[in-house]
Structure formats: structure tokens, C-alpha cells
Design a protein around this motif. Sequence first.
Motif, short mmCIF file in Angstrom:
data_model
loop_
_atom_site.label_atom_id
_atom_site.label_comp_id
_atom_site.label_asym_id
_atom_site.label_seq_id
_atom_site.Cartn_x
_atom_site.Cartn_y
_atom_site.Cartn_z
N VAL A 43 -0.67 -6.14 -5.71
CA VAL A 43 0.20 -5.65 -4.64
C VAL A 43 0.53 -4.20 -4.91
N LYS A 44 0.15 -3.31 -3.98
CA LYS A 44 0.53 -1.91 -4.12
C LYS A 44 1.78 -1.66 -3.29
N TYR A 45 2.83 -1.29 -3.99
CA TYR A 45 4.12 -1.04 -3.33
C TYR A 45 4.28 0.47 -3.17
N ILE A 199 -2.60 9.99 -10.55
CA ILE A 199 -3.69 9.44 -9.73
C ILE A 199 -3.11 8.74 -8.52
N ASN A 200 -3.76 8.88 -7.38
CA ASN A 200 -3.31 8.20 -6.17
C ASN A 200 -3.20 6.69 -6.43
N ALA A 201 -2.05 6.12 -6.09
CA ALA A 201 -1.78 4.72 -6.43
C ALA A 201 -2.65 3.75 -5.62
N ASP A 202 -3.06 4.15 -4.42
CA ASP A 202 -3.93 3.28 -3.61
C ASP A 202 -5.28 3.10 -4.31
N THR A 203 -5.81 4.22 -4.79
CA THR A 203 -7.11 4.20 -5.47
C THR A 203 -7.03 3.32 -6.73
N GLY A 256 -4.41 11.41 5.97
CA GLY A 256 -3.30 11.49 5.02
C GLY A 256 -3.28 10.32 4.06
N GLY A 257 -2.11 9.66 4.00
CA GLY A 257 -1.92 8.56 3.06
C GLY A 257 -2.67 7.30 3.41
N MET A 258 -3.22 7.20 4.62
CA MET A 258 -3.94 5.98 5.02
C MET A 258 -5.38 6.00 4.53
N PRO A 260 -6.88 6.88 1.59
CA PRO A 260 -7.19 6.19 0.33
C PRO A 260 -6.98 4.68 0.40
N LYS A 261 -6.06 4.23 1.28
CA LYS A 261 -5.88 2.78 1.44
C LYS A 261 -7.10 2.16 2.09
N ALA A 262 -7.57 2.78 3.18
CA ALA A 262 -8.75 2.26 3.89
C ALA A 262 -9.96 2.24 2.94
#
Length: 303
Positions: A43-45, A199-203, A256-258, A260-262
Motif C-alpha cells: 500500500v502506497k500512502y 526516490i519517488n515513492a510510487d516507483t 505530474g504525480g500521476m 509514476p503511479k500509472a
Amino acid sequence: VATTPSGDPTATGRLATDPQATAALLVEALPYIRRFRDKVVVVKYGGNALSDGAGGEGRALASFAEDVVLLRSVGVLPVVVHGGGPQIGDLMRRLGKESEFRDGLRVTDAETLDIARMVLVGKVNRDIVSAINVHGPLAVGLSGEDANLITAAAHSVELGYVGSVSEIDPTIVVRLVAEGLIPVLATIGADEAGQAYNINADTVAGAVAVALGAEKLVFLTDTEGLRADPADPSTLIRQAGAADLDALVAAGAASGGMAPKAEACADAVRAGVDRAHILDGRVPHALLLELFTDGGVGTMVVR
Ligand SMILES: Nc1ncnc2c1ncn2[C@@H]1O[C@H](COP(=O)(O)OP(=O)(O)OP(=O)(O)O)[C@@H](O)[C@H]1O
Ligand SMILES: [Mg+2]
């Protein structure tokens, strides 16, 4: 995925007044509980979900902690990875330092790295660990530097100490999970010489899910999911395949922030994670609704 019970503020009241509805909901959860038993769910919060939750940071975090503890209590193996962009920005401002972004990533000089590391490891990580441990001795906080969990390399020269993941060694996380604990990861990594990187947390969440062979990867953010048009809520994507996400990112729809999530969702399902989800973490108990009810919420990504 037809219904979205998450938005219903009367849900709790309905349960309190209708015992049969409560029983029905518990029975609805049963097959999901059995299915996810002994499975790792990463789970990424997001830092935005943490700060924007209904009732302020404390309430959003307390509700998130309840969900994670409930998951663990019914035999799911949650691993939490957290962000903290807004919290880093806050301290930067308090210290009178400008933040500069390029392609959604914060330009990180040595001083900014120190600030990011202090905020992520020293504040956000501690806050999440403490909120979970109100319920018992469950959460253990880690930085990616611990036990060489995350080996990093510079992402690009212009961004300074922004890292990309070179390697994940999940050994320490596997050991903690095997002990019944809930690892909570701050996404600072180090290179072979010990130099730290943010580091980007999504990655990181995606890479950790793959390294652990997770069943699910869930992103809790501050929008209801991935939109085909970022500005138009009616374009929420309920379900997508990895190739659909590639196309959206290529077309610039996930910005933007979406982005790295995608990318993390697409990479994870390709590497064998069964499902990835992008949900609104500000909605109380979004995680439980996604995992344990028939009506999913947000965006679901399949292979
Ligand atoms: N196609 C899109 N659909 C939905 N949101 C989008 C899209 N493109 C860009 N966004 C933006 O992405 C944001 C979410 O990413 P953001 O990095 O801000 O939060 P986070 O990753 O949850 O938090 P943190 O970075 O602190 O971990 C949304 O608030 C929205 O403004
Ligand atoms: Mg982000």
C-alpha cells in the motif's frame, strides 16, 4: 464495478441502525478475506492523502492505520510505502528554501536531500508507525537505507540527489512480515558508496511489490483514481490494462504525480502482481472498501 459505496457518508449510520445490513457486509467480505489471507498487499500512502483527509491529518491517518491493522488481523500481509511531498515542501518553506520541480520531480541539492530525509524518515515515517502501533506492537519503520533495502543511483545530473531504483533487496521486509509485523518504508535509498538519494515513492512501491511477489499494489492518493482527462472528473477510468496505461502516459494524460503511479501499476501487473489500484485515500476506509467489498472504488489495473 458499478457502485461506489465509498462516497456515502451515511454508510456508518446505516450499519449502526440495520443489523442485517451489517451482517450482509461481513458475509460479503468473507471470500475476499479468504482470498487475501497470507498474501502480501503493498500500500502506497501518498503525502497528499495523509494531509488532505477529512477531519485533518490526524483523522485521515488514524483511519488509514485502522484499515492496515484490520488487514493484518484477518491474515493479510500489508507492507506500507509512504510519500511526503507536501510535508517536505512545508519544511522547505519554513526554512526559507525554494522548491523547484522538473517533470514533477523536486530538484534536490545536498541541503534539500537532508530536509527530505529528515521529513520522510524522521517525521512522516514515525507518524505512520505510531498511528498503527496505537493498536498494538505491529509496525516497524524502515528507510530504504536499512539492510540495503533500496540501492539507488542518480536519476539524472540536473535533478541532483533524486534517485532511481537500481535494486531492491526485500530480505529485511520478508523477515519482518514473517514475524507478523507491518513494515513501513520511507523511500530514501543509498548507492554502493553510501550516498543517499530521495526516490519517488510510487516507483519504490511498484518495485517493492514486484520484489515481494505481492498479490496487490494499492496507491492511496488525493483523487478518486486515474482520469483520461486530468481536468475532468467524469473521465475516471474504472479499469485499464497495462497497455492502456502506457498509451495514457505516452499521450501525456497522466501528468505530474500521476505519471509514476500509472507506470508503476503497468510495470507491476506485467511482472506478475495480480491487480494494482489507484484510490482516493482521503475517503475514510477506501482500502477496506477496495479489498473486502464487491463494489470496487477508483481505478483497477489488470495485466
Ligand atoms: N490523469 C490524471 N488523473 C488523475 N490525477 C492526475 C492525472 N494527471 C495528473 N494528476 C494529478 O496527480 C495528483 C496525484 O499525485 P501526487 O504526486 O500529487 O500525490 P501522491 O503521489 O499521492 O502524494 P506524494 O507525492 O506525497 O506521495 C493528483 O492530485 C492530480 O492533480
Ligand atoms: Mg507523488
